[in-house]
Design an enzyme around this catalytic site. Structure first.
Site, mmCIF file in Angstrom:
data_model
loop_
_atom_site.group_PDB
_atom_site.id
_atom_site.type_symbol
_atom_site.label_atom_id
_atom_site.label_comp_id
_atom_site.label_asym_id
_atom_site.label_seq_id
_atom_site.Cartn_x
_atom_site.Cartn_y
_atom_site.Cartn_z
ATOM 1 N N ASP A 1 -1.114 -2.116 6.953
ATOM 2 C CA ASP A 1 -2.134 -1.097 7.223
ATOM 3 C C ASP A 1 -2.009 0.086 6.262
ATOM 4 O O ASP A 1 -3.007 0.573 5.715
ATOM 5 C CB ASP A 1 -1.994 -0.577 8.665
ATOM 6 C CG ASP A 1 -2.724 -1.447 9.674
ATOM 7 O OD1 ASP A 1 -3.525 -2.311 9.256
ATOM 8 O OD2 ASP A 1 -2.497 -1.252 10.885
ATOM 9 N N GLU B 1 -4.559 -7.310 3.663
ATOM 10 C CA GLU B 1 -4.066 -8.674 3.471
ATOM 11 C C GLU B 1 -3.269 -8.795 2.177
ATOM 12 O O GLU B 1 -2.237 -9.479 2.131
ATOM 13 C CB GLU B 1 -5.218 -9.676 3.501
ATOM 14 C CG GLU B 1 -6.017 -9.694 4.799
ATOM 15 C CD GLU B 1 -5.166 -9.881 6.050
ATOM 16 O OE1 GLU B 1 -4.011 -10.348 5.941
ATOM 17 O OE2 GLU B 1 -5.650 -9.530 7.144
#
Length: 652
Positions: free
Chosen positions: A564, A501
């Protein structure tokens, strides 16, 4: 417009490769292969695995609690939660729903039947907007992406029948098959509303014609993935000139109770061509589209027969074998309207303060890891690095659940059956209240305390316009996080989620927003060019990988892949900083959280529209980019997981 970067939208699983493997040949299968042999997808769901299984567990807890609340309402001390329980009871009263049949929908549908021309539509346009009726546009109030201290009106395009524009291409067999399912369902539903076969068929074909007329002017999912391009400001006076056949000049000020100086068009091409759709010749097909859309939208609130029938198309898209049972349906409906309220209850009941403090500490640790990595970055100038660190210092952290829910929830009132209420009209009124609350924001300061996700959702997100990260209580459990797991396992799970995030603040979209959430350029020209070169390498790394009978679209999934990669890399560094470091446990849990098994239909759907890569690829390809993965498991160029060093992609 959805610009929240969520951790996972749904998931896709390769059910054809359900066998064990050496970690050196396939990390994902070595961890999840045995599980995949026996894992079953629930009949009323489209996936099983890490996220899905946790969601089932959370839902089961709340199903039990709502049953207790129905049996003894005195257990509910929160007056707003009490309204959610009342809606749950109303939704579960299928005896009344079956007895009422289509009667609750007749008044609202009669108003639509009375529309005879575009002039009639314009005369009632403000009312139609306030009622949320299907129109050839959609509006909503959101923060100004270039000045997030104020709200602006965003004007968006209508939804399509099929999941994406690409499904309408002539050689798309999925599109043809799904349109066939939708057509049959729509005709069958209309017949339940007293249309005969010929009238129902005619109405549905006209609705499809209007839907088809929209397709050439809207973007597909790949184009929408670059959401900063949805910010297109227009002076309101100039906007109303684009489609004079619709009386925006009167309706929008009436809805907002003020005249906006400017509006944001998410897709200008569509609105520049709107007058081609809003013509005297098109009115009959538009009205048919309007009626069919509205009739279908009522089915989930009427009889059991219509609930089952009206969900046919949705189940065909996702590959679900059956609809959720009545108890789950009633809970999900109540949760949908009172999500933050139910999420707050879940967090207060099942989420401990020790976990909140521990996760908050992990987040701060991860932010510090990011700062150190930026300070030592070799391809950014000092000016850009300094501004990136300012952005990190201003990230707002939200863990667990909000201490207070938004004031609008206090306005949501449910009329019970004894008070003359019925499920459809109660929910229509709830929707009006929520819509009016959204429109009223246009003259209010931006609420930065709002939570982007409720506490009972198994997910996480970053919002670039608020520069905040949200970790709901429901995801803060094993395998993502547990006080019983090692620090390395937790870093491979929730740690990588946290860093994922944070990485969204610096992905191909988030990098265009500053520390206040404003869309301004804070990069030097050379630095951003270097960044784009690296993102291009990530696009190429994933583009074309075969999966579920199709291929990955590297451009569609780039923002999530950047997150990611950054998330795994930074979590790995944090894990290595702990005394009890166990990198085998770290990578094993990383693969474990992406455990997924999905229906073929859902896998194919997500490959077309989802900005996330399939779970097995998230696990494997990102691990291949980490040098420590090779040394941890003694992987050589003779092994299946080997990726030559020069091909490994690392951005953050």
């Amino acid at each position: 417009m959805n610009k929240n970067h969520v951790l996972v939208r749904g998931g896709a699983g390769d059910t054809t490769a359900a066998e064990s493997a050496r970690v050196q040949d396939n990390l994902y299968l070595s961890v999840n292969g045995e599980w995949a042999k026996t894992a079953e997808i629930p009949a009323d769901r489209s996936t099983a695995g890490g996220f899905a299984d946790l969601s089932v567990g959370v839902e089961n807890l709340l199903l039990d609690d709502f049953e207790k609340f129905r049996e003894d309402p005195s257990q509910v001390t929160d007056p707003i939660l009490r309204e959610a329980v009342k809606l749950n009871q109303l939704a579960l009263d299928f005896k009344k729903r079956d007895a009422d049949g289509t009667e609750p929908a007749k008044e609202a549908l009669a108003k639509l039947a009375d529309l005879k021309s575009w002039s009639d539509v314009n005369a009632k346009l403000a009312e139609l907007i306030e009622d949320g009726i299907a129109l050839p546009f959609d509006i909503g109030v959101e923060p100004d992406m270039k000045n997030t201290a104020q709200y602006l009106l965003y004007i968006d395009v209508p939804g399509l029948i099929l999941p994406d524009k690409t499904y309408y291409v002539e050689d798309n067999e999925n599109g043809k098959q799904l349109m066939g399912v939708w057509t049959k369902m729509a005709i069958d539903v209309l017949k339940k509303f007293d249309f005969d076969e010929a009238a129902a068929t005619d109405l549905v074909e006209k609705a499809k014609a209007f839907d088809a007329s929209i397709v050439p002017f809207v973007k597909n999912s790949e184009e929408l993935a670059d959401y900063t391009k949805q910010y297109n400001p227009y002076d309101f006076a100039d906007f109303v000139k684009l489609a004079p056949a619709l009386d925006f000049a009167t309706a929008i000020p009436a809805v907002l109770q003020s005249t906006p100086e400017k509006v944001i068009l998410t897709q200008p091409k569509y609105f520049e061509n709107l007058d081609k759709l809003v013509t005297d010749e098109s009115f009959d097909s538009f009205k048919a589209w309007l009626q069919v859309e509205e009739i279908l939208s009522t089915t989930g609130y009427l009889s059991e027969e219509l609930r089952q029938l009206g969900g046919t198309y949705g189940r065909a898209i996702s590959g679900q074998k059956e609809a959720p049972n009545q108890v789950k349906h009633a809970y999900r409906l109540a949760n949908g309207f009172f999500s933050d309220v139910v999420g707050k209850y879940y967090g207060e009941t099942y989420f401990g303060d020790a976990a909140r403090q521990d996760v908050t500490k992990m987040i701060k640790t991860m932010i510090n890891v990011y700062k150190n990595r930026l300070a030592n970055n070799s391809w950014l100038s000092q000016d850009t690095k300094d501004k990136a660190i300012v952005k990190l210092n201003n990230i707002v952290i939200k863990v667990g659940y909000p201490d207070q829910v938004r004031a609008v929830y206090g306005k949501l009132k449910v009329k019970t059956a004894a008070e003359g209420g019925d499920l459809l009209n109660d929910t229509l009124e709830l929707q009006r209240v929520l819509r009016a609350d959204n429109f009223s924001k246009i003259n209010q300061p931006v609420d930065r305390t709002r939570w982007a996700m409720p506490g009972n959702l198994v997910n996480a997100c970053y919002d670039p316009s608020f520069n905040d990260i949200t970790f709901p209580a429901a995801i803060l459990q094993a395998p993502f996080y547990s006080l019983e797991q090692s620090s390395s396992e937790n870093y491979g799970g929730i740690g990588a989620v946290i860093a994922h995030e944070i990485s969204h603040a610096f992905d191909n979209n988030g990098a265009k927003f500053d520390e206040k959430g404003n869309m301004v350029n804070w990069w030097t020209k050379d630095d951003y060019a270097a960044f784009e070169t690296r993102t291009k390498a990530m696009i190429e790394e994933f583009d074309g990988i075969p999966y579920a009978g199709s291929k990955v679209n590297g451009k569609l999934v780039i923002s999530e892949n950047v997150a990611d990669g950054g998330g795994l890399s930074c979590a790995l560094e944090a894990a290595k900083g702990e005394e009890d470091v166990d990198l085998a446990g770290f990578f094993t849990n990383w693969a474990n959280v992406w455990r997924i098994k999905a229906t073929k239909e859902y896998s194919q759907l997500l490959l077309s529209i989802d900005v996330h890569s399939p779970g097995p690829l998230r696990a494997n390809v990102q691990a291949q980019n980490m040098d420590d993965f090779y040394t941890t498991f003694n992987i050589t160029d003779k092994d299946g997981m080997w990726l030559a060093p020069e091909k490994r992609v690392n951005i953050w």
